[in-house]
Design a protein around this motif. Sequence first.
Motif, mmCIF file in Angstrom:
data_model
loop_
_atom_site.group_PDB
_atom_site.id
_atom_site.type_symbol
_atom_site.label_atom_id
_atom_site.label_comp_id
_atom_site.label_asym_id
_atom_site.label_seq_id
_atom_site.Cartn_x
_atom_site.Cartn_y
_atom_site.Cartn_z
ATOM 1 N N LEU A 11 68.840 -13.595 93.931
ATOM 2 C CA LEU A 11 68.187 -14.461 94.909
ATOM 3 C C LEU A 11 68.104 -15.858 94.304
ATOM 4 O O LEU A 11 67.547 -16.042 93.223
ATOM 5 C CB LEU A 11 66.786 -13.935 95.236
ATOM 6 N N ILE A 12 68.703 -16.819 94.967
ATOM 7 C CA ILE A 12 68.713 -18.198 94.479
ATOM 8 C C ILE A 12 67.299 -18.771 94.614
ATOM 9 O O ILE A 12 66.683 -18.686 95.674
ATOM 10 C CB ILE A 12 69.726 -19.052 95.275
ATOM 11 N N ARG A 13 66.801 -19.361 93.529
ATOM 12 C CA ARG A 13 65.410 -19.816 93.487
ATOM 13 C C ARG A 13 65.202 -21.198 94.063
ATOM 14 O O ARG A 13 64.181 -21.465 94.692
ATOM 15 C CB ARG A 13 64.897 -19.777 92.046
ATOM 16 N N ASP A 14 66.109 -22.120 93.797
ATOM 17 C CA ASP A 14 65.907 -23.500 94.234
ATOM 18 C C ASP A 14 67.264 -24.209 94.320
ATOM 19 O O ASP A 14 68.303 -23.623 94.029
ATOM 20 C CB ASP A 14 64.944 -24.241 93.298
ATOM 21 N N GLU A 15 67.233 -25.479 94.700
ATOM 22 C CA GLU A 15 68.461 -26.262 94.884
ATOM 23 C C GLU A 15 69.271 -26.352 93.592
ATOM 24 O O GLU A 15 70.497 -26.247 93.612
ATOM 25 C CB GLU A 15 68.112 -27.669 95.378
ATOM 26 N N ASP A 16 68.599 -26.524 92.473
ATOM 27 C CA ASP A 16 69.288 -26.616 91.187
ATOM 28 C C ASP A 16 70.018 -25.304 90.877
ATOM 29 O O ASP A 16 71.173 -25.311 90.454
ATOM 30 C CB ASP A 16 68.270 -26.949 90.084
ATOM 31 N N ASP A 17 69.347 -24.184 91.110
ATOM 32 C CA ASP A 17 69.948 -22.864 90.900
ATOM 33 C C ASP A 17 71.145 -22.669 91.827
ATOM 34 O O ASP A 17 72.173 -22.107 91.432
ATOM 35 C CB ASP A 17 68.890 -21.786 91.140
ATOM 36 N N LEU A 18 71.027 -23.162 93.054
ATOM 37 C CA LEU A 18 72.094 -23.033 94.056
ATOM 38 C C LEU A 18 73.386 -23.691 93.569
ATOM 39 O O LEU A 18 74.453 -23.080 93.562
ATOM 40 C CB LEU A 18 71.627 -23.654 95.371
ATOM 41 N N VAL A 19 73.269 -24.934 93.111
ATOM 42 C CA VAL A 19 74.451 -25.681 92.677
ATOM 43 C C VAL A 19 75.005 -25.122 91.363
ATOM 44 O O VAL A 19 76.215 -24.952 91.214
ATOM 45 C CB VAL A 19 74.127 -27.184 92.565
ATOM 46 N N LYS A 20 74.137 -24.808 90.415
ATOM 47 C CA LYS A 20 74.598 -24.245 89.140
ATOM 48 C C LYS A 20 75.317 -22.923 89.354
ATOM 49 O O LYS A 20 76.348 -22.661 88.739
ATOM 50 C CB LYS A 20 73.412 -24.036 88.187
ATOM 51 N N ASN A 21 74.776 -22.097 90.234
ATOM 52 C CA ASN A 21 75.399 -20.812 90.502
ATOM 53 C C ASN A 21 76.761 -20.987 91.161
ATOM 54 O O ASN A 21 77.715 -20.283 90.828
ATOM 55 C CB ASN A 21 74.480 -19.942 91.356
ATOM 56 N N ALA A 22 76.872 -21.914 92.098
ATOM 57 C CA ALA A 22 78.166 -22.174 92.753
ATOM 58 C C ALA A 22 79.196 -22.645 91.729
ATOM 59 O O ALA A 22 80.354 -22.207 91.753
ATOM 60 C CB ALA A 22 77.999 -23.206 93.863
#
Length: 148
Positions: A110-121
Motif C-alpha cells: 500500500l503506497i503511503r504518500d506521494e514520495d513513496d508513489l514516485v520512488k516505487n514507480a
Amino acid sequence: MYKSQNLRKGRVSLPHHFYAITLVTHNRSNYFVNLDFNRHIIKQMQLLEVQEYLKSNAFIIMPNHIHWQFQLLINSPLPQIIRCFKGRTAAACCEFGIYKLWQKGYYDHLIRDEDDLVKNARYIIANPLRAGLVKNVADYPYWDCVYV
C-alpha cells in the motif's frame, strides 16, 4: 511461494488508494519473453482500466514476474482484482504452450504518500537495469509509466 499465507496478513483493500503488486510465474519460469504473449498480458491490464477497476501508473513485465503500480477505483477488493487478472491471463496461455502460469499469492504494498508513489514507480521501471537485461531502460520493451 514459501509461506504465501503470510502475504495476506495485514492486507487491506482501500478504494482510491495506490498499490504496488508483484506477481510471479509458476516455478519462476521465463514465460514473459514472447511478444504476442506479453501483448496479451498488457491488453488484460488495459481491460481492467477500461472497466474502471483501477488506473495504472507503472508496470514492467520481466521474464518471470510482473511489477504493477495502480490506484483502485471502485470498492472491489484487491484480491478479487488480482484473481480476475490472473484468471484472464492464464486462460489464454495454453495457446502459447503454458499450462500453469502463476505462482499462488502475490506481494502487495500500500503506497503511503506521494514520495513513496514516485520512488516505487522508479523502482519498478529500473528492474531491467538491476537485472542486467539492458543498459538503458528505454531499450526494454515491456513497460510503461505515467511519470516518464
